[in-house]
Design a protein around this motif. Structure first.
Motif, PDB file in Angstrom:
ATOM      1  N   GLY A   1       0.722  -1.176   0.068  1.00 12.25           N
ATOM      2  CA  GLY A   1       0.022  -0.077   0.115  1.00 12.25           C
ATOM      3  C   GLY A   1       0.902   1.243   0.109  1.00 12.25           C
ATOM      4  N   GLN A   2       1.804   1.327   0.796  1.00  7.42           N
ATOM      5  CA  GLN A   2       2.891   2.512   0.674  1.00  7.42           C
ATOM      6  C   GLN A   2       3.535   2.615  -0.563  1.00  7.42           C
ATOM      7  OE1 GLN A   2       2.780   4.621   3.193  1.00  7.42           O
ATOM      8  NE2 GLN A   2       2.128   3.614   5.118  1.00  7.42           N
ATOM      9  N   LEU A   3       3.940   1.632  -1.110  1.00  6.49           N
ATOM     10  CA  LEU A   3       4.632   1.648  -2.567  1.00  6.49           C
ATOM     11  C   LEU A   3       3.654   2.208  -3.350  1.00  6.49           C
ATOM     12  CD1 LEU A   3       7.033   0.944  -4.278  1.00  6.49           C
ATOM     13  CD2 LEU A   3       5.969  -1.210  -4.592  1.00  6.49           C
ATOM     14  N   LEU A   4       2.417   1.621  -3.471  1.00  3.40           N
ATOM     15  CA  LEU A   4       1.571   2.004  -4.361  1.00  3.40           C
ATOM     16  C   LEU A   4       1.237   3.661  -4.315  1.00  3.40           C
ATOM     17  CD1 LEU A   4      -0.598   1.654  -6.672  1.00  3.40           C
ATOM     18  CD2 LEU A   4      -2.245   1.053  -5.026  1.00  3.40           C
ATOM     19  N   ASN A   5       1.117   4.144  -2.872  1.00  2.00           N
ATOM     20  CA  ASN A   5       0.763   5.568  -2.533  1.00  2.00           C
ATOM     21  C   ASN A   5       1.775   6.528  -3.028  1.00  2.00           C
ATOM     22  OD1 ASN A   5      -0.613   7.851  -1.179  1.00  2.00           O
ATOM     23  ND2 ASN A   5       1.250   7.506   0.127  1.00  2.00           N
ATOM     24  N   SER A   6       3.198   5.794  -2.970  1.00  3.49           N
ATOM     25  CA  SER A   6       4.284   6.535  -3.461  1.00  3.49           C
ATOM     26  C   SER A   6       4.337   6.754  -4.804  1.00  3.49           C
ATOM     27  CB  SER A   6       5.616   6.023  -3.054  1.00  3.49           C
ATOM     28  OG  SER A   6       6.609   6.687  -3.352  1.00  3.49           O
ATOM     29  N   LEU A   7       4.047   5.828  -5.587  1.00  4.43           N
ATOM     30  CA  LEU A   7       4.051   5.428  -6.913  1.00  4.43           C
ATOM     31  C   LEU A   7       3.202   6.509  -7.798  1.00  4.43           C
ATOM     32  CD1 LEU A   7       5.008   2.027  -8.010  1.00  4.43           C
ATOM     33  CD2 LEU A   7       6.312   3.977  -8.221  1.00  4.43           C
ATOM     34  N   GLU A   8       1.642   6.427  -7.186  1.00  2.00           N
ATOM     35  CA  GLU A   8       0.759   7.151  -7.600  1.00  2.00           C
ATOM     36  C   GLU A   8       1.040   8.800  -7.441  1.00  2.00           C
ATOM     37  OE1 GLU A   8      -4.148   7.268  -6.863  1.00  2.00           O
ATOM     38  OE2 GLU A   8      -2.882   6.360  -5.475  1.00  2.00           O
ATOM     39  N   THR A   9       1.442   9.094  -6.199  1.00  2.00           N
ATOM     40  CA  THR A   9       1.777  10.333  -5.951  1.00  2.00           C
ATOM     41  C   THR A   9       2.737  11.125  -6.742  1.00  2.00           C
ATOM     42  OG1 THR A   9       1.015  10.065  -3.632  1.00  2.00           O
ATOM     43  CG2 THR A   9       2.309  11.966  -4.078  1.00  2.00           C
ATOM     44  N   ARG A  10       3.773  10.268  -7.126  1.00  2.00           N
ATOM     45  CA  ARG A  10       4.780  10.797  -7.759  1.00  2.00           C
ATOM     46  C   ARG A  10       4.436  10.907  -9.307  1.00  2.00           C
ATOM     47  NH1 ARG A  10       9.676  11.356  -5.368  1.00  2.00           N
ATOM     48  NH2 ARG A  10      10.001  10.269  -3.568  1.00  2.00           N
ATOM     49  N   CYS A  11       3.310   9.819  -9.698  1.00  2.00           N
ATOM     50  CA  CYS A  11       3.074  10.027 -11.034  1.00  2.00           C
ATOM     51  C   CYS A  11       2.046  11.277 -11.350  1.00  2.00           C
ATOM     52  CB  CYS A  11       2.244   8.747 -11.366  1.00  2.00           C
ATOM     53  SG  CYS A  11       3.242   7.469 -11.723  1.00  2.00           S
ATOM     54  N   LYS A  12       1.162  11.338 -10.095  1.00  2.00           N
ATOM     55  CA  LYS A  12       0.293  12.591 -10.356  1.00  2.00           C
ATOM     56  C   LYS A  12       1.066  13.844 -10.303  1.00  2.00           C
ATOM     57  CE  LYS A  12      -3.771  10.482  -8.300  1.00  2.00           C
ATOM     58  NZ  LYS A  12      -4.723  10.357  -7.080  1.00  2.00           N
ATOM     59  N   ILE A  13       2.102  13.911  -9.640  1.00  2.00           N
ATOM     60  CA  ILE A  13       3.010  15.312  -9.688  1.00  2.00           C
ATOM     61  C   ILE A  13       3.747  15.670 -10.813  1.00  2.00           C
ATOM     62  CG2 ILE A  13       5.117  16.147  -8.544  1.00  2.00           C
ATOM     63  CD1 ILE A  13       4.079  14.916  -5.665  1.00  2.00           C
ATOM     64  N   LYS A  14       4.217  14.411 -11.395  1.00  2.00           N
ATOM     65  CA  LYS A  14       4.902  14.435 -12.596  1.00  2.00           C
ATOM     66  C   LYS A  14       3.841  15.070 -13.773  1.00  2.00           C
ATOM     67  CE  LYS A  14       8.162  12.217 -15.619  1.00  2.00           C
ATOM     68  NZ  LYS A  14       8.941  11.077 -15.767  1.00  2.00           N
ATOM     69  N   MET A  15       2.706  14.523 -13.784  1.00  2.00           N
ATOM     70  CA  MET A  15       1.707  14.917 -14.826  1.00  2.00           C
ATOM     71  C   MET A  15       1.099  16.395 -14.691  1.00  2.00           C
ATOM     72  SD  MET A  15      -0.910  11.700 -15.499  1.00  2.00           S
ATOM     73  CE  MET A  15      -1.013  11.156 -13.950  1.00  2.00           C
ATOM     74  N   LEU A  16       1.361  16.905 -13.371  1.00  2.00           N
ATOM     75  CA  LEU A  16       1.186  18.183 -13.267  1.00  2.00           C
ATOM     76  C   LEU A  16       2.182  19.390 -13.518  1.00  2.00           C
ATOM     77  CD1 LEU A  16      -1.095  17.896  -9.936  1.00  2.00           C
ATOM     78  CD2 LEU A  16      -1.644  18.449 -12.336  1.00  2.00           C
ATOM     79  N   GLY A  17       3.448  18.667 -13.777  1.00  2.00           N
ATOM     80  CA  GLY A  17       4.561  19.352 -14.317  1.00  2.00           C
ATOM     81  C   GLY A  17       5.371  20.166 -12.791  1.00  2.00           C
TER      82      GLY A  17
END
Length: 104
Positions: free
Chosen positions: A46-62
């Motif tokens: 769960g922590q790994l998924l949260n970290s990956l999801e957050t990083r992907c969202k931040i990257k998509m927002l630039g």
């Protein structure tokens, strides 16, 4: 082609979603009783998924990448990990059936 065009495809996807619900509840019950399963399998997933999801969202927002992502509470991480494990189980089951049919 979109799967929504085929009514049988819709039924199959709905069936898969219905199968993952009891599996997820089962994994959550196991995690409540077994601390090793909770601390070494469910919560880290769960922590790994949260970290990956957050990083992907931040990257998509630039936005600039943070050095550290805040951790989820233990209960939320366990639930998310149980959901991921149930979906992974269903995917592996489907892949094994496909592999069996191809090898036959």
């Amino acid at each position: 082609m979109v799967i929504g065009v085929f009514p049988i495809g819709k039924i199959a996807v709905l069936g898969i979603k219905q199968i993952t619900t009891p599996l997820s509840l089962g994994f959550k019950q196991i995690a409540k009783r077994n601390l090793l399963f909770k601390n070494y399998i469910c919560a880290p997933a769960g922590q790994l998924l949260n970290s990956l999801e957050t990083r992907c969202k931040i990257k998509m927002l630039g936005l600039p990448q943070p050095k550290r992502i805040p951790r989820l509470p233990e209960k939320n991480a366990t639930e998310m990990g149980a959901n991921i494990l149930s979906e992974l189980f269903v995917i592996l089951l489907g892949l094994s059936l496909i592999f069996y049919e191809v090898s036959r």
